[in-house]
Design an enzyme around this catalytic site. Structure first.
Site, PDB file in Angstrom:
ATOM      1  N   GLU A  27      69.029 -51.635   2.118  1.00  0.00           N
ATOM      2  CA  GLU A  27      67.674 -52.047   2.468  1.00  0.00           C
ATOM      3  C   GLU A  27      66.668 -51.088   1.858  1.00  0.00           C
ATOM      4  O   GLU A  27      66.964 -49.904   1.651  1.00  0.00           O
ATOM      5  CB  GLU A  27      67.516 -52.072   3.991  1.00  0.00           C
ATOM      6  N   ASN A 174      66.212 -62.836   8.634  1.00  0.00           N
ATOM      7  CA  ASN A 174      66.914 -61.699   9.227  1.00  0.00           C
ATOM      8  C   ASN A 174      66.314 -61.413  10.602  1.00  0.00           C
ATOM      9  O   ASN A 174      65.096 -61.277  10.735  1.00  0.00           O
ATOM     10  CB  ASN A 174      66.756 -60.456   8.349  1.00  0.00           C
ATOM     11  N   GLU A 175      67.175 -61.334  11.604  1.00  0.00           N
ATOM     12  CA  GLU A 175      66.732 -60.997  12.964  1.00  0.00           C
ATOM     13  C   GLU A 175      65.455 -61.755  13.336  1.00  0.00           C
ATOM     14  O   GLU A 175      64.451 -61.176  13.742  1.00  0.00           O
ATOM     15  CB  GLU A 175      66.550 -59.487  13.107  1.00  0.00           C
ATOM     16  N   TYR A 250      75.267 -52.803  16.822  1.00  0.00           N
ATOM     17  CA  TYR A 250      75.311 -51.382  16.507  1.00  0.00           C
ATOM     18  C   TYR A 250      75.998 -50.616  17.634  1.00  0.00           C
ATOM     19  O   TYR A 250      75.859 -50.947  18.817  1.00  0.00           O
ATOM     20  CB  TYR A 250      73.899 -50.831  16.299  1.00  0.00           C
ATOM     21  N   GLU A 306      75.294 -56.729   9.916  1.00  0.00           N
ATOM     22  CA  GLU A 306      74.833 -55.370  10.224  1.00  0.00           C
ATOM     23  C   GLU A 306      75.713 -54.817  11.335  1.00  0.00           C
ATOM     24  O   GLU A 306      75.795 -55.402  12.420  1.00  0.00           O
ATOM     25  CB  GLU A 306      73.362 -55.352  10.660  1.00  0.00           C
ATOM     26  N   GLN A 355      74.120 -48.256   6.644  1.00  0.00           N
ATOM     27  CA  GLN A 355      73.905 -48.850   5.340  1.00  0.00           C
ATOM     28  C   GLN A 355      74.639 -48.028   4.291  1.00  0.00           C
ATOM     29  O   GLN A 355      75.265 -47.028   4.627  1.00  0.00           O
ATOM     30  CB  GLN A 355      72.417 -48.926   5.031  1.00  0.00           C
TER      31      GLN A 355
END
Length: 506
Positions: A27, A174-175, A250, A306, A355
Site C-alpha cells: 500500500e 476496500n473495507e 488482524y 489483509e 504488508q
C-alpha cells in the site's frame, strides 16, 4: 516436556493449497512503496527503472505469487490516471489516510506492472469504489488488459506500452464498511454488482473480481454479499458478478487503542497473541459456512487479503507510517496462520499479508541501502513448498500441549502437510513459550526417504533482526530421528520446524 502424536495420511489427498495463499500486499503507506519498493532511477541504491533490486531479489526467493496494490484505504482515494504518463507531469496528491503526506505519483500503474514482472508475481489491483466512479474503474481494466484499438488502448500506447498486460485479480473496493466509504452492507453489495458489471473481460483476459467483504466475524456482511449472487440453500450456480469476496483479520494482543509494543512484551502478551492468531480458524470457518449455504459447490472464493499482526508503531517514527519491528512472535503467528490456511484450502483462494515492506508484519525492512529479512520472511521461505501442493490430512493428538489463557484454551502444537512432485513437506510449530515438545509423526499410507529438517527459533521470543545483526534465521535441525511407524521431532520451545522428504511408497 509434552508428548504428542501427529497422524499424517500420506495416501489421502485433500484440496490443493493455492499458491495465492502466500500472497502479499503493498500500500501507499509509510515507506512501503517509496523507500521500500521504489527509490527512483537517480538513487544510489541499485535499481531497475527506479525499483530497488535488493527487495526484488529477496522476494523472488519466496516465489511470491501475487502482490496487492495500491491499497488498502489508500485505494479508495487513488485515481489511477494521475499515475500514468511522464512522471514530471503527474499531479501531486495528499495521502489523507496515512500521515497526510504529499505524494508525487511517480509510482503508478506502469511502475507497478514492471515491479510484478520483476517479481514474477501476478498483479492484484484494488479499484476505487469509495471516491471513484464506475467509469474510472472500467477504463482502468480497459487500459491494462485490452488489445486492438480503443481510447484507453491508445492512451496506454502513448505511454509506451504496446501490448496489454494480463491482470486477473481485481478488488471491487476496500473495507467499504469503514475507510472505503462507511457503507451499509446492502449498499456496498449493490455497488459490487454494479462495478463488477462494468469490469469487462477483454480478449482472453478473464477477471477474478473480488467484492469488498467483511471485517473479522461480521458473517452478516458475507451473507448479504452471497445473497446478491445466489439463493438460500439452492443448487443454482452463483451468478458471476464477482468470483470472490474478501475478509480482513488482524492479530492483536490487546484492545485496538493499546496494541502493545512489537518488541517489549512479556509471556502473557505472547500467549494472548497466539490465542488471537488461532482465532482466524473460527473466523474462516464462520464465513465459509455462510458461503456454503449459498454456494455448496464452492465456486466462489474467500479471499483474506489483509492479515497479520498490528502493534504500536516504533518510538520516534511517524504514527501514520505503521512501522513496527518483527520478532519471533510474529513468525509464529505466520506459521500457525499457514497451517489454518491449508486446512481451509477448499474455500480459501487467496491470502495477503499486511504488508510486504516496512509496514506492519513486513517481510523486509529497509534502512537506506540496507535490507533486513524479518523472522516472518523466513516462515514464508521455509513454507514455499506448500504452494500449489496437495494438502494431506493431519490429526494432532496432544492433550498435554495446551495452555489456559484467560477464558480461552490455546493448543500449543500446530501442524500441516502437503505433497508436490513426489516430495512431502511437513510444517510444525511449538507455540509453548517455555516447554519443549516430543512429537511423533505417525506416517500412514506410505513411507518417506531421506528426511531433512530446518528450524526457526531463538533464545527469546522478542528476538528480531536488524541491519547490524541477524539473530532469527533458519538452520538445519538435528532434533529429527527415526521412530516406529514414522519420525520423531524434539521441538524446542517457541520454534517452527519443517521436514521435507521423498514419498517412496503408497
Amino acid at each position: 516436556m509434552s508428548t504428542a502424536t501427529a497422524i499424517i495420511n500420506l495416501d489421502i489427498e485433500g484440496p490443493t493449497i493455492s499458491r495465492h495463499l502466500y500472497g502479499h500486499f503493498a500500500e501507499h503507506l509509510g515507506r512501503c512503496v517509496y523507500g521500500g519498493f521504489w527509490v527512483g532511477e537517480d538513487s544510489p541504491v541499485p535499481n531497475e527503472g527506479g525499483i530497488r533490486l535488493d527487495v526484488v531479489e529477496a522476494l523472488r526467493a519466496l516465489d511470491i505469487p501475487n502482490l496487492r496494490w495500491p491499497g488498502g484505504c489508500f485505494a479508495d482515494e487513488y485515481h489511477w490516471q494521475d499515475g500514468i504518463g511522464p512522471r514530471e507531469r503527474r499531479p501531486r496528491m495528499v495521502n489523507t489516510h496515512w500521515g497526510n503526506v504529499e505524494e508525487n505519483n511517480h509510482f503508478g500503474t506502469h511502475e507497478f506492472m514492471a515491479l510484478c514482472e520483476l517479481l514474477g508475481a501476478e498483479p492484484y489491483i484494488s479499484g476505487n469504489v469509495g471516491s471513484g466512479t464506475v467509469r474510472e474503474m472500467s477504463e482502468w481494466v480497459e487500459y491494462l488488459t485490452r488489445d486492438g484499438d480503443s481510447p484507453m488502448v491508445r492512451l496506454r500506447k502513448e505511454n509506451g506500452r504496446e501490448e496489454p498486460w494480463r491482470v486477473t485479480y481485481w478488488g471491487i473496493g476496500n473495507e467499504t464498511w469503514g475507510c472505503g466509504g462507511n457503507m451499509r452492507a446492502e449498499y456496498s453489495a449493490d455497488l459490487a454488482r454494479q462495478y463488477a458489471t462494468y469490469c469487462r473481460d477483454h480478449g482472453d483476459n478473464k477477471l477474478y473480481r473480488i467484492a469488498s467483504g467483511a471485517s473479522d466475524a461480521d458473517y452478516k456482511w458475507t451473507e448479504t454479499l452471497m445473497q446478491q449472487i445466489s439463493c438460500f440453500g439452492c443448487e443454482a450456480t452463483p451468478k458471476t458478478f464477482f468470483q470472490g469476496l474478501s475478509v480482513h483479520y488482524y492479530t492483536l494482543a490487546g484492545p485496538w487503542e493499546a496494541k502493545g509494543s512489537a518488541t517489549g512484551f512479556d509471556t502473557d502478551d505472547y500467549y494472548r497473541t497466539m490465542v488471537s492468531a488461532r482465532r482466524i480458524d473460527r473466523i474462516l470457518t464462520g464465513h465459509s459456512t455462510v458461503m456454503d449455504v449459498y454456494d455448496p459447490h464452492r465456486t466462489v472464493g474467500l479471499v483474506l487479503d489483509e492479515w497479520g499482526t498490528w502493534w504500536d508503531v516504533e518510538p520516534g517514527t511517524d504514527p501514520g507510517f505503521l512501522f513496527q519491528q518483527n520478532t519471533l512472535r510474529d513468525a509464529l503467528v505466520a506459521s500457525t496462520h499457514f497451517d489454518i490456511f491449508h486446512k481451509h484450502a477448499a474455500r480459501l483462494h487467496m491470502a495477503n499479508i499486511a504488508q510486504t515492506v516496512n509496514v506492519l508484519q513486513a517481510m523486509i525492512l529497509t534502512d537506506g541501502d540496507r535490507l533486513v529479512r524479518t523472522p516472518t520472511y523466513h516462515v514464508f521461505e521455509m513454507n514455499k513448498g506448500h504452494q500449489d501442493a496437495t494438502s494431506l490430512p493431519v490429526h494432532v493428538r496432544a492433550e498435554g500441549a495446551r495452555r489456559r489463557v484467560g477464558d480461552a484454551e490455546l493448543d500449543t502444537l500446530s501442524a500441516s502437510a502437503s505433497i508436490k512432485d513426489g516430495k512431502v513437506l511437513i510444517s510444525v510449530s511449538n507455540l509453548d513459550a517455555d516447554e519443549p515438545a516430543d512429537l511423533l509423526l505417525d506416517l500412514r499410507g506410505g513411507t518417506l526417504a531421506g528426511p531433512t529438517a530446518r528450524i526457526l527459533t531463538a533464545d527469546r521470543l522478542q528476538a528480531h533482526n536488524t541491519p547490524g545483526a541477524t539473530t532469527v534465521a533458519p538452520r538445519e535441525f538435528d532434533g529429527l530421528s527415526d521412530a516406529a511407524g514414522g519420525l520423531r521431532l524434539t521441538l524446542p520451545p517457541h520454534s517452527f520446524v519443517t521436514v521435507q522428504a521423498a514419498l517412496t511408497q503408497h
